[in-house]
Design a protein around this motif. Sequence first.
Motif, PDB file in Angstrom:
ATOM      1  N   LEU A 102      -1.813  -1.856  16.195  1.00 57.64           N
ATOM      2  CA  LEU A 102      -1.160  -0.938  17.131  1.00 57.64           C
ATOM      3  C   LEU A 102      -2.178  -0.080  17.868  1.00 57.64           C
ATOM      4  O   LEU A 102      -1.960   0.326  19.001  1.00 57.64           O
ATOM      5  CB  LEU A 102      -0.202  -0.045  16.338  1.00 57.64           C
ATOM      6  N   GLU A 103      -3.295   0.199  17.207  1.00 62.74           N
ATOM      7  CA  GLU A 103      -4.266   1.107  17.808  1.00 62.74           C
ATOM      8  C   GLU A 103      -5.425   0.390  18.484  1.00 62.74           C
ATOM      9  O   GLU A 103      -6.340   1.032  18.983  1.00 62.74           O
ATOM     10  CB  GLU A 103      -4.797   2.084  16.747  1.00 62.74           C
ATOM     11  N   SER A 132       6.316  -9.787   7.650  1.00 63.05           N
ATOM     12  CA  SER A 132       6.385  -9.262   6.283  1.00 63.05           C
ATOM     13  C   SER A 132       5.830  -7.836   6.177  1.00 63.05           C
ATOM     14  O   SER A 132       6.342  -7.036   5.402  1.00 63.05           O
ATOM     15  CB  SER A 132       5.716 -10.211   5.298  1.00 63.05           C
ATOM     16  N   ASP A 133       4.810  -7.508   6.964  1.00 61.27           N
ATOM     17  CA  ASP A 133       4.291  -6.138   6.895  1.00 61.27           C
ATOM     18  C   ASP A 133       5.332  -5.133   7.366  1.00 61.27           C
ATOM     19  O   ASP A 133       5.543  -4.099   6.727  1.00 61.27           O
ATOM     20  CB  ASP A 133       3.005  -6.013   7.728  1.00 61.27           C
ATOM     21  N   LYS A 152      -1.482   0.060   7.128  1.00 63.22           N
ATOM     22  CA  LYS A 152      -2.850   0.034   7.651  1.00 63.22           C
ATOM     23  C   LYS A 152      -3.038  -1.139   8.593  1.00 63.22           C
ATOM     24  O   LYS A 152      -3.615  -1.016   9.663  1.00 63.22           O
ATOM     25  CB  LYS A 152      -3.846  -0.081   6.495  1.00 63.22           C
ATOM     26  N   ARG A 153      -2.529  -2.321   8.159  1.00 65.14           N
ATOM     27  CA  ARG A 153      -2.701  -3.519   8.993  1.00 65.14           C
ATOM     28  C   ARG A 153      -1.925  -3.398  10.294  1.00 65.14           C
ATOM     29  O   ARG A 153      -2.388  -3.796  11.366  1.00 65.14           O
ATOM     30  CB  ARG A 153      -2.258  -4.755   8.215  1.00 65.14           C
ATOM     31  N   ALA A 206      -1.868   6.398   7.296  1.00 62.75           N
ATOM     32  CA  ALA A 206      -1.315   5.304   8.108  1.00 62.75           C
ATOM     33  C   ALA A 206       0.206   5.377   8.099  1.00 62.75           C
ATOM     34  O   ALA A 206       0.848   5.258   9.144  1.00 62.75           O
ATOM     35  CB  ALA A 206      -1.797   3.969   7.548  1.00 62.75           C
ATOM     36  N   LEU A 207       0.764   5.604   6.907  1.00 59.79           N
ATOM     37  CA  LEU A 207       2.227   5.660   6.804  1.00 59.79           C
ATOM     38  C   LEU A 207       2.789   6.821   7.614  1.00 59.79           C
ATOM     39  O   LEU A 207       3.773   6.675   8.330  1.00 59.79           O
ATOM     40  CB  LEU A 207       2.629   5.826   5.344  1.00 59.79           C
TER      41      LEU A 207
END
Length: 584
Positions: free
Chosen positions: A313-314, A121-122, A307-308, A3-4
């Motif tokens: 986004l996807e 915050s994410d 991930k969140r 994810a990163l």
Amino acid sequence: MQALLKLFQFLRPHWRFAVMAPVLMLCEVVLDLMQPRLIQRIIDYGVARSDTQVVLGTASLMLCFMALAGLSGLGCGYFAVRAAYGLGGDLRVALFRKVQSLSFGNLDKLETGALITRLSSDVNKIQEMVMMMMRGMVRMPLLMLGSLVMAAVISPRLGLIFIIILPALTIALIMIIRKTFPLYRQVQEGLDGVNTVMQENLAGVRVVKAFARTEYESARFAFANNILVQRMTDAVRMSSRTTPVMMLTLNIGVVAALWLGAGQVQNSGMLVGELVAFINYLGQAVITLMMFSTLTIQISTAQASAKRVLELLESEPMIPSPGQKMQLPSRPLGKVVFDNVSFNYSQANPDLVLKNISFEAEPGQTVAILGATGSGKSTLMQLIPRFYDVCQGRVTLDGVDVRKIPEEELRRHVGIALQESILFSTTIKNNIRLGEPDASFEKISTAAENAQADEFIRNLPDGYEALVGQRGVNLSGGQKQRLAIARALLLQPSVLILDDSTSAVDVRTEGLIQKALERNSFQQTRFIVAQRISSVLNADKILVLDNGEIIAQGTHFELLDACEVYREIYDSQTENGVLTYSGN
Ligand SMILES: Nc1ncnc2c1ncn2[C@@H]1O[C@H](COP(=O)(O)OP(=O)(O)O)[C@@H](O)[C@H]1O
Ligand SMILES: [Mg+2]
């Protein structure tokens, strides 16, 4: 990690900064690695031989190196911030765009609170981590390797201390990190909990007060907050164990170096300065390992955030854009046909919200939809501008399936005033011209006049320029509804839908709005959802909806004769043949 890595594509526009930061960090590390060697020179060649020249010269060189290292460090920090915050900013915009592009079906599933957490915050966590990485990525391995090499050059035998100490420390740190990971995950869950309670209450604070639930809600918040504080304390306490462990290891290493080193200084000609330099390198290696453990924790929390963010986004809009597009004429006639339509909000639920709906609205007709709350009126209307896709059958505009019409075109021809009138915190004028931002003032005021809003707007202190919302004027429910109607009218759409848009408007004003609509110079098919018989009397066709089915359709007089439900509604709103229900 995946994810990163995917999110790192957001670094691309900022690649210059992302390259500059590690390069400058490289300079800083090299300069830092020189320091212990210079100290050694001062001790062994300056102090030991009482040579002031060497002491002063080397000390000046050290100062120069320090200044250069400091500058490089500053530069690295600056570029790292530019790259990381650039990434964060772009990511927020991308997420915002994504939310805007989703369809009603997606939005039904997303909580506003969770969305806000993701956008704030994410993204912050990812941003912080990228910044740390920009600095640490080069610094840590290089400093570690550099220290090892430099120490080995000084004394290969003392270098054995590294081989014992570093793996021991690594194992200790891994043990601590493995206990810390789940704790930080719990912290994030706790944060979600607090955010949810907070979001609900900030949005609904009036209801909370109206029902005297302040105490209860405050307690609920305190509970969620306490959990968060507790978890944070646990996590920080666990991760702060690394410091004493590191100090202990370092000190053992220093003692070992002094002990073994003293022998070498006496027997095999090792210089005192070399021993001091060696200890310095040992310290650097241990501190680097510490930094590495901090970064690992940070990466793992950022990982959860990534991930969140990526999940949002996807996500694909549930309403696919038409594969094979069909063009409408520049001004469609406005014939709307429902052909055996069935609909459900979720596939999982077997109960249909709309069942086998078929009817036709001819161009220019006014069609009213009457039915109890929950009978499916709003759902029916939302299928025309394709907010949702039908499960069965089809909806057509001028004979073209709405699924084949490009979204913007469809929305331009179908104007809708939603049941809940939402206004944005900008001027009244901008609120009305939402669908056509460059509409002339004349057009705006005509739309407002037809919606019977012009008069109250002109009575506001700033008229059309008055600000709506928190810092501006507060409007009544009926006034908001009339602005929402004006917004829909402004587009002069071929199909106009008013979904219970006059429920808070008095009957007289509602009549005036209807008269104004009939005076339109252009052809328009109108759908009017209503609860009051008085709103539907003049419609060309009335659909009576019950539990997702059309149980009758016809004009007022036809239905009075033929439909019992309609007659019941009529009777409940009249007294001796006179309409009594006057709204509010
Ligand atoms: N976004 C949604 N997701 C799931 N179910 C919904 C949604 N909106 C409405 N419903 C359900 O669909 C039914 C019809 O609702 P609606 O069309 O709003 O009725 P009406 O406008 O006649 O009051 C209700 O049972 C309601 O609970
Ligand atoms: Mg409704």
